[in-house]
Design a protein around this motif. Sequence first.
Motif, PDB file in Angstrom:
ATOM      1  N   ASP A   5      65.578   0.064  30.083  1.00  0.00           N
ATOM      2  CA  ASP A   5      66.561  -0.762  30.598  1.00  0.00           C
ATOM      3  C   ASP A   5      66.979   0.673  31.919  1.00  0.00           C
ATOM      4  N   VAL A   6      65.880   0.514  33.054  1.00  0.00           N
ATOM      5  CA  VAL A   6      65.496   1.527  33.355  1.00  0.00           C
ATOM      6  C   VAL A   6      66.185   0.460  34.933  1.00  0.00           C
ATOM      7  N   ASN A   7      66.662   1.508  36.227  1.00  0.00           N
ATOM      8  CA  ASN A   7      67.044   0.579  37.168  1.00  0.00           C
ATOM      9  C   ASN A   7      66.027   0.341  38.119  1.00  0.00           C
ATOM     10  N   LEU A   8      66.262  -1.282  38.405  1.00  0.00           N
ATOM     11  CA  LEU A   8      65.382  -1.782  40.170  1.00  0.00           C
ATOM     12  C   LEU A   8      65.225  -1.969  40.088  1.00  0.00           C
ATOM     13  N   GLN A   9      65.034  -1.533  42.042  1.00  0.00           N
ATOM     14  CA  GLN A   9      65.060  -3.012  43.307  1.00  0.00           C
ATOM     15  C   GLN A   9      64.120  -3.801  43.390  1.00  0.00           C
ATOM     16  N   VAL A  10      64.010  -4.971  43.631  1.00  0.00           N
ATOM     17  CA  VAL A  10      62.868  -6.566  43.517  1.00  0.00           C
ATOM     18  C   VAL A  10      63.409  -6.575  44.441  1.00  0.00           C
ATOM     19  N   TRP A  11      62.706  -7.029  45.069  1.00  0.00           N
ATOM     20  CA  TRP A  11      62.081  -8.489  46.454  1.00  0.00           C
ATOM     21  C   TRP A  11      60.819  -8.937  46.909  1.00  0.00           C
ATOM     22  N   LEU A  12      61.355  -9.661  48.027  1.00  0.00           N
ATOM     23  CA  LEU A  12      59.824 -10.796  48.293  1.00  0.00           C
ATOM     24  C   LEU A  12      59.412 -10.688  49.260  1.00  0.00           C
ATOM     25  N   ASP A  13      58.230 -10.136  49.974  1.00  0.00           N
ATOM     26  CA  ASP A  13      58.041 -10.320  51.460  1.00  0.00           C
ATOM     27  C   ASP A  13      57.516 -11.436  51.824  1.00  0.00           C
ATOM     28  N   THR A  14      57.087 -11.507  52.615  1.00  0.00           N
ATOM     29  CA  THR A  14      55.555 -12.414  53.146  1.00  0.00           C
ATOM     30  C   THR A  14      54.985 -11.557  54.264  1.00  0.00           C
ATOM     31  N   VAL A  15      54.208 -11.893  54.953  1.00  0.00           N
ATOM     32  CA  VAL A  15      52.592 -11.347  55.281  1.00  0.00           C
ATOM     33  C   VAL A  15      53.627 -12.550  57.145  1.00  0.00           C
ATOM     34  N   PRO A  16      53.601 -11.647  58.006  1.00  0.00           N
ATOM     35  CA  PRO A  16      53.523 -12.812  59.332  1.00  0.00           C
ATOM     36  C   PRO A  16      52.047 -13.149  59.409  1.00  0.00           C
ATOM     37  N   GLY A  17      52.582 -14.287  60.284  1.00  0.00           N
ATOM     38  CA  GLY A  17      51.778 -15.480  61.005  1.00  0.00           C
ATOM     39  C   GLY A  17      50.528 -15.889  60.540  1.00  0.00           C
ATOM     40  N   VAL A  27      57.886  -3.890  43.702  1.00  0.00           N
ATOM     41  CA  VAL A  27      59.448  -3.864  42.834  1.00  0.00           C
ATOM     42  C   VAL A  27      59.757  -2.062  43.245  1.00  0.00           C
ATOM     43  N   LYS A  28      60.726  -1.584  42.911  1.00  0.00           N
ATOM     44  CA  LYS A  28      61.065   0.142  43.542  1.00  0.00           C
ATOM     45  C   LYS A  28      61.888   1.194  42.417  1.00  0.00           C
ATOM     46  N   SER A  29      61.304   1.566  41.271  1.00  0.00           N
ATOM     47  CA  SER A  29      62.177   2.436  40.074  1.00  0.00           C
ATOM     48  C   SER A  29      62.735   4.135  40.981  1.00  0.00           C
ATOM     49  N   HIS A  30      63.694   3.983  40.007  1.00  0.00           N
ATOM     50  CA  HIS A  30      64.159   5.462  40.134  1.00  0.00           C
ATOM     51  C   HIS A  30      63.534   6.793  39.171  1.00  0.00           C
ATOM     52  N   GLU A  31      62.290   5.894  38.775  1.00  0.00           N
ATOM     53  CA  GLU A  31      61.576   6.648  37.497  1.00  0.00           C
ATOM     54  C   GLU A  31      60.273   6.159  37.421  1.00  0.00           C
ATOM     55  N   ALA A  32      59.287   7.002  37.536  1.00  0.00           N
ATOM     56  CA  ALA A  32      57.799   6.762  37.423  1.00  0.00           C
ATOM     57  C   ALA A  32      57.296   6.228  36.249  1.00  0.00           C
ATOM     58  N   GLY A  33      56.434   5.366  36.184  1.00  0.00           N
ATOM     59  CA  GLY A  33      55.673   4.721  34.629  1.00  0.00           C
ATOM     60  C   GLY A  33      55.273   3.888  35.148  1.00  0.00           C
ATOM     61  N   THR A  66      56.473  -0.622  45.872  1.00  0.00           N
ATOM     62  CA  THR A  66      55.111  -0.497  44.969  1.00  0.00           C
ATOM     63  C   THR A  66      55.009  -2.168  44.739  1.00  0.00           C
ATOM     64  N   ALA A  67      53.634  -2.967  45.773  1.00  0.00           N
ATOM     65  CA  ALA A  67      53.331  -4.114  45.991  1.00  0.00           C
ATOM     66  C   ALA A  67      52.633  -4.251  44.059  1.00  0.00           C
ATOM     67  N   THR A  96      64.827 -10.833  34.830  1.00  0.00           N
ATOM     68  CA  THR A  96      64.105 -11.682  35.439  1.00  0.00           C
ATOM     69  C   THR A  96      64.805 -12.006  36.721  1.00  0.00           C
ATOM     70  N   TYR A  97      64.262 -12.179  37.660  1.00  0.00           N
ATOM     71  CA  TYR A  97      64.200 -12.347  39.432  1.00  0.00           C
ATOM     72  C   TYR A  97      63.759 -13.414  39.387  1.00  0.00           C
ATOM     73  N   GLN A  98      64.291 -14.547  40.316  1.00  0.00           N
ATOM     74  CA  GLN A  98      64.167 -15.939  41.009  1.00  0.00           C
ATOM     75  C   GLN A  98      64.277 -16.027  42.910  1.00  0.00           C
ATOM     76  N   PHE A  99      63.319 -16.771  43.195  1.00  0.00           N
ATOM     77  CA  PHE A  99      63.447 -16.332  44.627  1.00  0.00           C
ATOM     78  C   PHE A  99      62.837 -17.924  45.034  1.00  0.00           C
ATOM     79  N   ASP A 100      63.575 -18.215  46.311  1.00  0.00           N
ATOM     80  CA  ASP A 100      63.003 -19.229  46.956  1.00  0.00           C
ATOM     81  C   ASP A 100      61.919 -19.615  47.516  1.00  0.00           C
TER      82      ASP A 100
END
Length: 105
Positions: A5-17, A27-33, A66-67, A96-100
């Motif tokens: 039940d770890v609290n995660l931050q999840v996002w999608l990035d793009t490489v410019p150009g 993903v970024k977590s408050h816990e290592a694992g 972490t990528a 589960t995370y959904q992105f355009d």
Amino acid sequence: MMAADVNLQVWLDTVPGTRPSVMIPYVKSHEAGVIQYQLHATRKGAGGTSSINQSGDVRVQAGHPTALTQFSMSLGAQDQCKIELTLFANGHETGTYQFDCPRPR
């Protein structure tokens, strides 16, 4: 060991150009694992349908982004596209995370 039940931050990035666009989910977590992921990206357009499916395990450090993977997909102006990312810790789904899909500028 990471809690399921770890609290995660999840996002999608793009490489410019980049063409086609290179996308990187983070993903970024408050816990290592170790986090397991399943990624499904689907594009539908006049030229047909294409999909990308990836999965794997990634070791994360507490508090550090972490990528998970990187992938590229060509998008036409009228194409429909979605990305779904499911994360697991210790064999249990954490979200589960959904992105355009990002559009080229």
